[in-house]
Scaffold this active site. Structure first.
Site, PDB file in Angstrom:
ATOM      1  N   ARG A  35       0.825  -1.217   0.000  1.00 23.29           N
ATOM      2  CA  ARG A  35       0.000   0.000   0.000  1.00 23.29           C
ATOM      3  C   ARG A  35       0.858   1.265   0.000  1.00 23.29           C
ATOM      4  O   ARG A  35       0.505   2.246  -0.649  1.00 23.29           O
ATOM      5  CB  ARG A  35      -0.936  -0.022   1.195  1.00 23.29           C
ATOM      6  CG  ARG A  35      -2.033  -1.040   0.975  1.00 23.29           C
ATOM      7  CD  ARG A  35      -2.993  -1.072   2.122  1.00 23.29           C
ATOM      8  NE  ARG A  35      -4.150  -1.869   1.765  1.00 23.29           N
ATOM      9  CZ  ARG A  35      -4.861  -2.575   2.638  1.00 23.29           C
ATOM     10  NH1 ARG A  35      -4.547  -2.562   3.907  1.00 23.29           N
ATOM     11  NH2 ARG A  35      -5.889  -3.275   2.236  1.00 23.29           N
ATOM     12  N   LYS A 201     -18.725 -18.041   0.338  1.00 25.31           N
ATOM     13  CA  LYS A 201     -20.116 -17.829   0.758  1.00 25.31           C
ATOM     14  C   LYS A 201     -20.958 -17.112  -0.282  1.00 25.31           C
ATOM     15  O   LYS A 201     -20.620 -16.010  -0.714  1.00 25.31           O
ATOM     16  CB  LYS A 201     -20.134 -16.974   2.021  1.00 25.31           C
ATOM     17  CG  LYS A 201     -19.667 -17.710   3.241  1.00 25.31           C
ATOM     18  CD  LYS A 201     -19.852 -16.829   4.443  1.00 25.31           C
ATOM     19  CE  LYS A 201     -19.672 -17.591   5.732  1.00 25.31           C
ATOM     20  NZ  LYS A 201     -19.676 -16.686   6.874  1.00 25.31           N
ATOM     21  N   GLY A 357      -9.808  -9.656  -1.969  1.00 29.88           N
ATOM     22  CA  GLY A 357      -8.567  -9.895  -1.249  1.00 29.88           C
ATOM     23  C   GLY A 357      -7.920 -11.224  -1.592  1.00 29.88           C
ATOM     24  O   GLY A 357      -6.735 -11.281  -1.932  1.00 29.88           O
TER      25      GLY A 357
HETATM   26  P1  ADP Z   1     -12.235 -12.848  -2.293  1.00 30.57           P
HETATM   27  O1  ADP Z   1     -11.471 -12.408  -1.065  1.00 30.57           O
HETATM   28  O2  ADP Z   1     -11.354 -12.931  -3.504  1.00 30.57           O
HETATM   29  O3  ADP Z   1     -13.474 -12.025  -2.513  1.00 30.57           O
HETATM   30  P2  ADP Z   1     -13.630 -14.890  -0.830  1.00 30.57           P
HETATM   31  O4  ADP Z   1     -13.186 -14.268   0.437  1.00 30.57           O
HETATM   32  O5  ADP Z   1     -15.053 -14.788  -1.192  1.00 30.57           O
HETATM   33  O6  ADP Z   1     -12.722 -14.362  -2.049  1.00 30.57           O
HETATM   34  O7  ADP Z   1     -13.295 -16.449  -0.815  1.00 30.57           O
HETATM   35  C1  ADP Z   1     -12.019 -16.933  -0.578  1.00 30.57           C
HETATM   36  C2  ADP Z   1     -12.045 -18.187   0.240  1.00 30.57           C
HETATM   37  O8  ADP Z   1     -12.894 -19.160  -0.335  1.00 30.57           O
HETATM   38  C3  ADP Z   1     -10.684 -18.817   0.317  1.00 30.57           C
HETATM   39  O9  ADP Z   1     -10.228 -18.762   1.639  1.00 30.57           O
HETATM   40  C4  ADP Z   1     -10.886 -20.244  -0.157  1.00 30.57           C
HETATM   41  O10 ADP Z   1     -10.191 -21.192   0.614  1.00 30.57           O
HETATM   42  C5  ADP Z   1     -12.369 -20.418   0.029  1.00 30.57           C
HETATM   43  N1  ADP Z   1     -12.892 -21.505  -0.815  1.00 30.57           N
HETATM   44  C6  ADP Z   1     -12.878 -21.596  -2.153  1.00 30.57           C
HETATM   45  N2  ADP Z   1     -13.380 -22.777  -2.554  1.00 30.57           N
HETATM   46  C7  ADP Z   1     -13.732 -23.458  -1.438  1.00 30.57           C
HETATM   47  C8  ADP Z   1     -14.292 -24.752  -1.190  1.00 30.57           C
HETATM   48  N3  ADP Z   1     -14.628 -25.572  -2.177  1.00 30.57           N
HETATM   49  N4  ADP Z   1     -14.500 -25.102   0.104  1.00 30.57           N
HETATM   50  C9  ADP Z   1     -14.169 -24.265   1.103  1.00 30.57           C
HETATM   51  N5  ADP Z   1     -13.648 -23.044   0.944  1.00 30.57           N
HETATM   52  C10 ADP Z   1     -13.419 -22.645  -0.321  1.00 30.57           C
HETATM   53 MG    MG Z   2     -11.804 -12.776   0.996  1.00 30.32          MG
END
Ligand code: ADP
Ligand code: MG
Length: 399
Positions: A35, A201, A357
């Site tokens: 950053r 989620k 993130g």
């Molecule tokens: P971002 O930060 O890019 O928006 P998210 O925070 O929504 O992404 O999701 C990231 C998390 O989702 C990661 O920690 C990853 O381990 C988890 N994840 C992805 N696929 C699965 C899965 N099949 N089962 C459990 N967790 C998952």
């Molecule tokens: Mg995330």
């Protein structure tokens, strides 16, 4: 766009909001300076023009109101001085305690930098307090916001302050880059436009999914959240993560996509593990047939192939949310191939953007961040923009 690019700031005293919210270790050493580095082009542009620069930044989430050593920006002063190749003036005194801040600001010369301590030490900051904004406004003669990562907050330093400079408020380089790319995605995307949305989620992504319905041609739904869809459709998901109370939401979304003619893609196969661990035993199964006691950890090879094809046929690619548990190398393949495919599509003339993130961390880890058109620096802020929300920090400059 009111960008600093088109203005010469010689002789001006600039109030510049930056994002210095870097992680520190237990010895208060900076563990990731991204950053700070990303704010340098804007600071240097202003200094090189011959401006005096007053830096405003937040650091963590102080609770007490008033100075707290743990959350003081004193921990980054020396590093910032090294980056800028000049001393950075700093005080832990706050406005209202005595006249130290006002004196430093008043005496600041062209080419000099003054970093105020954590703006969240002022209780008015997070409340958008006008009195605080007015007091800060008196320190300078124009306002620049370059803190994209904080621009979804309606705080004094990110939004309210802009009101006091109706004709002298600008986006810094970083903000300009983010806003230009977000607008391109949401208003001017070339088609076919493919969104790839994953993560853990559905509840945290539903806003984006809904907002993209009217914009995209293809929607690829990956990650842990796709298992809420699978269970809702009657599939077997074993121990895979699922939000049981969001199954109606998932079915409703699929119906809306059908109605709007959005082609959606749910992976056809899964890599499942018998434990949430890199040493888990694994096998590949059809997506809706996860055996009891097993849990889906990544998309399978057939899905990888099909998703790659959709990406390669797209002119615009927007990706948020990993395909699997990419933190465990054994389950990073889906995420890695999506990143590599987006880069390849870019090379062949498509436009590719990544945000969030974890997704950005995955792309950075692969060393591919500079090979895409747009890798957002602001997790929460970018996601809120994609949800169709007005970001106060952007609106305050554009109004
Ligand atoms: P971002 O930060 O890019 O928006 P998210 O925070 O929504 O992404 O999701 C990231 C998390 O989702 C990661 O920690 C990853 O381990 C988890 N994840 C992805 N696929 C699965 C899965 N099949 N089962 C459990 N967790 C998952
Ligand atoms: Mg995330």
């Amino acid at each position: 766009m009111k960008s600093i690019k088109d203005v010469n700031f010689k002789g001006r005293k600039v109030l510049l909001r930056v994002d210095f919210n870097v992680p520190l270790d237990e010895n208060k050493e900076i563990t990731d300076d991204t950053r700070i580095r990303e704010s340098l082009p804007t600071i240097n542009k202003l200094l090189n023009d011959g401006a005096a620069v007053i830096l405003l930044a937040h650091f963590g989430r102080p609770k007490k109101g008033g100075f707290e050593y743990e959350y003081s920006l004193c921990h980054i002063v020396q590093y910032l001085s090294e980056c800028l190749g000049r001393p950075v003036k700093f005080t832990q005194r706050l406005l209202g305690e005595d006249s130290t801040v006002e004196d430093l600001a008043r005496d600041l010369k062209p080419g000099e930098v003054f970093l105020m301590d954590n703006i969240r030490f002022y209780p008015g900051e997070t409340k958008g307090d006008e009195a605080l904004a007015e007091r800060l406004a008196r320190l300078g003669d124009c306002y620049v916001n370059d803190a994209f990562g904080a621009c979804h907050r309606e705080h004094v330093s990110t939004a309210t302050l802009a009101k006091f400079f109706p004709n002298d408020k600008f986006f810094g380089h970083l903000m300009e880059h983010e806003v230009t790319n977000l607008k391109k995605l949401m208003l001017n995307a070339e088609h076919p436009f493919t969104a790839i949305i994953g993560g853990s989620k559905i509840s945290s992504k539903i806003g984006i999914l809904e907002n993209l319905l009217d914009k995209v041609d293809n929607m690829i739904i990956i990650g842990g959240m796709r298992y809420t869809f699978t269970k809702a459709q009657g599939g077997n998901i074993g121990k895979s993560i699922c939000e049981d109370d969001k199954m109606d939401m998932a079915l409703d979304l699929l119906k809306k996509m059908d109605e709007k003619g959005v082609k959606y893609y749910l992976p056809v196969d899964s890599v499942v593990g018998d434990r949430f661990d890199n040493s888990a035993r694994t096998k590949i199964v059809p997506a809706g047939q996860v055996p009891d006691g097993w849990e889906s950890m990544d998309i399978g090879p057939e899905s990888i192939k099909e998703i790659r094809e959709i990406i390669m046929e797209s002119k615009t690619i927007l990706w948020n949310g990993p395909a699997g548990v990419f933190e465990l190398p054994k389950f990073a393949k889906g995420t890695n191939v999506i990143a590599a495919s987006a880069v390849l599509a870019c090379k062949l003339g498509a436009y590719a953007a990544v945000g969030g993130g974890d997704s950005v961390a995955a792309v950075t880890q692969l060393g591919l961040a500079d090979q895409m058109d747009y890798v957002s620096t602001g997790g929460g802020a970018m996601l809120e923009y994609l949800e169709g929300k007005t970001l106060p920090g952007i609106a305050a400059i554009e109004d």
